[in-house]
Design a protein around this motif. Structure first.
Motif, PDB file in Angstrom:
ATOM      1  N   CYS A 190       0.843  -1.213   0.000  1.00  0.00           N
ATOM      2  CA  CYS A 190       0.000   0.000   0.000  1.00  0.00           C
ATOM      3  C   CYS A 190       0.871   1.253   0.000  1.00  0.00           C
ATOM      4  CB  CYS A 190      -0.861   0.059   1.257  1.00  0.00           C
ATOM      5  SG  CYS A 190      -2.166  -1.125   1.286  1.00  0.00           S
ATOM      6  N   CYS A 203      -7.756  -3.238  -0.397  1.00  0.00           N
ATOM      7  CA  CYS A 203      -7.073  -4.176   0.491  1.00  0.00           C
ATOM      8  C   CYS A 203      -8.059  -5.166   1.079  1.00  0.00           C
ATOM      9  CB  CYS A 203      -6.425  -3.419   1.646  1.00  0.00           C
ATOM     10  SG  CYS A 203      -5.268  -2.184   1.069  1.00  0.00           S
ATOM     11  N   GLY A 219      -4.024   2.709   1.693  1.00  0.00           N
ATOM     12  CA  GLY A 219      -4.903   1.679   1.146  1.00  0.00           C
ATOM     13  C   GLY A 219      -6.379   1.953   1.442  1.00  0.00           C
TER      14      GLY A 219
END
Ligand SMILES: [Zn+2]
Ligand SMILES: [Zn+2]
Length: 342
Positions: A190, A203, A219
């Motif tokens: 991320c 995610c 993220g």
């Protein structure tokens, strides 16, 4: 040399606790070798695979491969006593086909990996759960930028460098990514992708606690049961083959799928060739990394460690003598990394 012996934690085989032992420090270093006093090591999930017998290791041995330390003896040009350093987890020859032609030094014909070698091999100081390690002539050693805390730098030579390798080549265009698995590899992914300007990094993880961290690293957490939008790239860092079908489904035609986490043998796939070729997908397997990936990872940390809360990913350090407790703490998944201080 003032000190004459090193304290090590020895691994004797799956299901057995680590045991403290001592090993003599080498009187003399061979040309190219460097003796490092370890300041901080972190426990990588791959060591749990070894401890649980899912991955074999010669025993007894010193496990542990993520660390930083200070040089206390050097017979290599350019590496001086007192320098704070990290190093590539693979030692390679530089001459064989994987090293010189295939750009895969981590697959060297004469590969040596720290934290995976018998205690009887060389000085025995081959792993990071110890007060000292002897680095071999084919290991790239890199200074750690002064501003980086040990706890931020220690996982760079495994987890972060592997992510830099995994995300070196992105599909064109690459605007949306799905990251499967929010262990440390996922968090680094991320951070690295947002650093490279990719705004939509979705995610996925079964643990709400792990997902709660991702926003701080750029993220977008996916609610349980929701499907991600169509993405250009999927990164597998869960270690579970159960996510692969979902990853293939999420990819756009021409998308890339990078596999990093499935490093143990129980990874049989439930996937048809048709599903891959009809979408014109590129699948890339990534294992470890080359030295330049570690160098890029250290630069990235130096540029971003004040902006991103890397420090909260690592536990307060436990003394080397408490490695067994550290392993239990790792299993509790309370921290992304548990730190061990010799
Ligand atoms: Zn590792
Ligand atoms: Zn080689």
């Amino acid at each position: 040399m003032i000190l004459s012996s090193s304290r090590v934690q020895l691994f004797h085989g799956p299901g057995q606790p680590f045991q403290m032992a001592t090993a003599p420090l080498p009187d003399q270093l061979r040309r190219g070798e460097v003796l490092v006093q370890i300041s901080l090591a972190t426990i990588c999930g791959s060591d749990l695979h070894t401890m649980d017998g899912r991955r074999s290791a010669p025993t007894p041995c010193v496990l542990g491969h993520e660390a930083v330390g200070h040089v206390i003896g050097s017979s290599r040009d350019g590496i001086a006593t007192g320098q704070r350093v990290t190093w590539t987890l693979a030692d390679s020859c530089g001459h064989c086909a994987p090293c010189s032609r295939w750009h895969l030094p981590q697959k060297c014909d004469h590969l040596f990996k720290y934290g995976h070698a018998a205690f009887s091999d060389g000085s025995g100081l081959n792993g990071c759960y110890a007060s000292h390690i002897v680095l071999r002539p084919g290991t790239q050693i890199m200074p750690v930028p002064a501003a980086l805390p040990d706890a931020v730098a220690a996982p760079a030579n495994c987890a972060l460098a592997t992510i830099v390798n995994a995300l070196e080549t992105l599909p064109d265009p690459c605007e949306r990514v799905l990251v499967q698995g929010m262990g440390l590899l996922g968090i680094y992914a991320c951070a690295w992708l947002s650093h490279r300007g990719i705004r939509e990094v979705y995610c996925d993880d079964l643990s709400p606690q792990r997902l709660s961290l991702v926003k701080e690293f750029g993220g977008i957490p996916l609610e349980p049961g929701t499907t991600p939008p169509e993405v250009d790239l999927v990164l597998e860092v869960t270690g579970s083959s159960a996510v692969i079908r979902e990853g293939v489904k999420a990819l756009r035609p021409g998308g890339h799928y990078v596999w990093v986490g499935m490093v143990h043998p129980e990874t049989k796939l439930d996937l048809t060739g048709e599903a891959v070729l009809r979408k014109c997908l590129t699948i890339r397997g990534v294992h470890n990394y080359a030295p330049h990936h570690l160098a890029d990872g250290l630069d990235f940390l130096a540029q971003n460690h004040t902006r991103l809360p890397f420090e909260k990913l690592t536990s307060p350090p436990l003394p080397l003598e408490q490695l067994n407790e550290g392993i239990e703490l790792t299993r509790s998944r309370q921290w992304q990394r548990v730190a061990i201080q010799p």
